[in-house]
Design an enzyme around this catalytic site. Structure first.
Site, mmCIF file in Angstrom:
data_model
loop_
_atom_site.group_PDB
_atom_site.id
_atom_site.type_symbol
_atom_site.label_atom_id
_atom_site.label_comp_id
_atom_site.label_asym_id
_atom_site.label_seq_id
_atom_site.Cartn_x
_atom_site.Cartn_y
_atom_site.Cartn_z
ATOM 1 N N ASP A 72 0.816 -1.210 0.000
ATOM 2 C CA ASP A 72 0.000 0.000 0.000
ATOM 3 C C ASP A 72 0.852 1.264 0.000
ATOM 4 O O ASP A 72 2.070 1.211 0.175
ATOM 5 C CB ASP A 72 -0.960 -0.015 1.206
ATOM 6 C CG ASP A 72 -0.299 -0.503 2.495
ATOM 7 O OD1 ASP A 72 0.939 -0.512 2.570
ATOM 8 O OD2 ASP A 72 -1.024 -0.871 3.425
ATOM 9 N N ASN A 140 -7.673 -2.771 14.280
ATOM 10 C CA ASN A 140 -9.057 -3.067 13.864
ATOM 11 C C ASN A 140 -9.136 -4.254 12.909
ATOM 12 O O ASN A 140 -10.177 -4.517 12.311
ATOM 13 C CB ASN A 140 -9.703 -1.828 13.223
ATOM 14 C CG ASN A 140 -9.012 -1.407 11.916
ATOM 15 O OD1 ASN A 140 -8.066 -2.055 11.475
ATOM 16 N ND2 ASN A 140 -9.491 -0.340 11.307
ATOM 17 N N HIS A 142 -7.313 -4.645 10.126
ATOM 18 C CA HIS A 142 -6.987 -4.420 8.709
ATOM 19 C C HIS A 142 -5.688 -5.125 8.339
ATOM 20 O O HIS A 142 -4.792 -5.290 9.164
ATOM 21 C CB HIS A 142 -6.963 -2.925 8.339
ATOM 22 C CG HIS A 142 -5.803 -2.138 8.827
ATOM 23 N ND1 HIS A 142 -5.909 -0.851 9.333
ATOM 24 C CD2 HIS A 142 -4.467 -2.411 8.880
ATOM 25 C CE1 HIS A 142 -4.726 -0.391 9.655
ATOM 26 N NE2 HIS A 142 -3.823 -1.315 9.398
ATOM 27 N N GLU A 147 -9.703 -1.926 5.266
ATOM 28 C CA GLU A 147 -10.375 -1.620 6.523
ATOM 29 C C GLU A 147 -11.614 -2.511 6.693
ATOM 30 O O GLU A 147 -12.088 -3.123 5.714
ATOM 31 C CB GLU A 147 -10.783 -0.147 6.520
ATOM 32 C CG GLU A 147 -9.605 0.832 6.427
ATOM 33 C CD GLU A 147 -8.853 0.995 7.742
ATOM 34 O OE1 GLU A 147 -8.847 0.061 8.576
ATOM 35 O OE2 GLU A 147 -8.242 2.061 7.935
HETATM 36 C C1 F6R Z 1 1.545 -1.445 6.056
HETATM 37 C C2 F6R Z 1 0.278 -2.130 6.203
HETATM 38 C C3 F6R Z 1 -0.536 -2.068 7.453
HETATM 39 C C4 F6R Z 1 0.287 -2.381 8.699
HETATM 40 C C5 F6R Z 1 -0.595 -2.300 9.942
HETATM 41 C C6 F6R Z 1 0.196 -2.519 11.204
HETATM 42 O O1 F6R Z 1 2.077 -1.642 4.767
HETATM 43 O O2 F6R Z 1 -0.131 -2.741 5.266
HETATM 44 O O3 F6R Z 1 -1.590 -2.985 7.355
HETATM 45 O O4 F6R Z 1 0.848 -3.646 8.584
HETATM 46 O O5 F6R Z 1 -1.217 -1.044 9.993
HETATM 47 O O6 F6R Z 1 1.097 -1.472 11.379
HETATM 48 P P1 F6R Z 1 2.279 -1.575 12.438
HETATM 49 O O7 F6R Z 1 3.176 -2.647 11.991
HETATM 50 O O8 F6R Z 1 2.943 -0.212 12.372
HETATM 51 O O9 F6R Z 1 1.637 -1.843 13.752
#
Ligand code: F6R
Length: 245
Positions: A72, A140, A142, A147
C-alpha cells in the site's frame, strides 16, 4: 476457546520472529533467486528488514533477481515525503541491498506511473504471483489498508482510512491532521493470491486483534479473518500479543 487449525501460530520473542522470517526468505531466495516478495511497511516488519540487510552484507543472500510488490501507499503525500511508503522501503531495505529499484513496486494512483493501481494486480500476475507475503495487522483487523467492511474479493483499490487507523498511524507524523485520509491498497483477494503468507503480530496493543484472528469467525468486519481460508499462513506473535489467548 476454539482456534483455527488452518493457520499455524508461532509464539516467539521479537528477535526470534525477525530471524525466523529472514531465514524463510533466505531459503526461498536460495531455491528461487528471482522470487517475488510481497512487502509491508509499518513497525512490524522493520526488524525483519534489518536481518535481511545483515544477511545481504555477509553475502548470505542476494536480491539481484528479486521483484517486490508493496501492499500500500498513502495518497496525498508529496514525492519523497519521509512518511511515504516508498521512502520507508528505500530507507529500511532497498537502499541497503542489491535489489534493482525498477523491480520494486509500490501502488500509485498516478495514471502515468507504471504502478498505477488498476494495473497492479496484473503486474503481480505477469511477474508470476507473490511467492512470499509479509503482513502486519491493524488493531481493527486491517491487513494492508483493507479496513473493516472491505469486500473479500477486492483487488488493488483506493481506500478511505478509518478513524482508528489514522489515530494509530499519527504516531509517525507531527500531528494527527497531517495523516492522509486516503490510501491505495492491494485488496484482500490480491493478498490471498500469495503462495505463502506470514503475519507479524507483536505488542500488547495487538492482543485483541490476535485473539479475534484466532477465533473461527470469518467476517468482513475483521478483514484479517479471511486468512483462515488460506492454507499456508503462519502467524508470528510475541508473548505480549498472545497475552489474551
Ligand atoms: C503497512 C500495512 C498495514 C500495517 C498495519 C500494522 O504496509 O499494510 O496494514 O501492517 O497497519 O502497522 P504496524 O506494523 O505499524 O503496527
Amino acid at each position: 476457546m476454539l482456534y483455527n487449525i488452518n493457520m499455524e501460530l508461532k509464539i516467539l520473542s521479537k528477535n526470534e520472529i525477525n530471524l525466523a522470517i529472514k531465514d524463510e526468505i533466505a531459503s526461498l531466495l536460495r531455491r528461487k533467486p528471482n522470487a517475488i516478495l510481497g512487502l509491508a511497511t509499518g513497525s512490524s516488519p522493520v526488524g525483519v528488514y534489518e536481518e535481511l540487510v545483515k544477511a545481504y552484507q555477509v553475502r548470505d543472500i542476494s536480491f539481484n533477481e528479486v521483484t517486490s510488490f508493496n501492499l500500500d501507499e498513502y495518497i496525498g503525500l508529496e514525492k519523497g515525503h519521509p512518511q511515504s511508503y516508498r521512502y520507508f522501503m528505500d530507507n529500511n531495505l532497498f537502499n541497503h541491498v542489491n535489489i534493482i529499484k525498477s523491480k520494486t513496486h509500490i501502488p500509485s494512483i498516478d495514471k502515468n506511473s507504471e504502478d498505477y493501481f488498476e494495473k497492479y494486480d496484473n503486474r503481480i500476475k505477469d511477474a508470476g504471483g507473490i511467492d512470499f507475503q509479509i503482513l502486519g495487522i491493524g488493531s481493527n483487523g486491517h491487513i494492508a489498508f483493507n479496513e473493516p467492511g472491505t469486500d473479500f474479493n477486492s483487488l488493488t483499490h483506493i481506500v478511505d482510512l478509518k478513524e482508528s487507523t489514522i489515530k494509530d498511524n499519527s504516531r509517525f507524523f507531527n500531528n494527527i491532521n497531517e495523516v492522509p485520509t486516503k490510501a491505495v491498497s492491494m485488496g484482500l483477494k490480491s493478498i490471498m493470491n500469495a503462495k505463502r503468507i506470514v503475519i507479524i503480530i507483536t505488542g500488547k496493543n495487538k492482543a485483541n486483534a490476535l485473539k479475534r484472528l484466532m477465533s473461527k469467525e470469518i467476517t468482513t468486519d475483521f478483514p484479517a479473518s479471511i486468512l483462515n481460508r488460506h492454507n499456508k499462513v503462519t502467524i508470528y506473535a510475541d508473548q505480549d500479543a498472545a497475552s489474551l489467548l
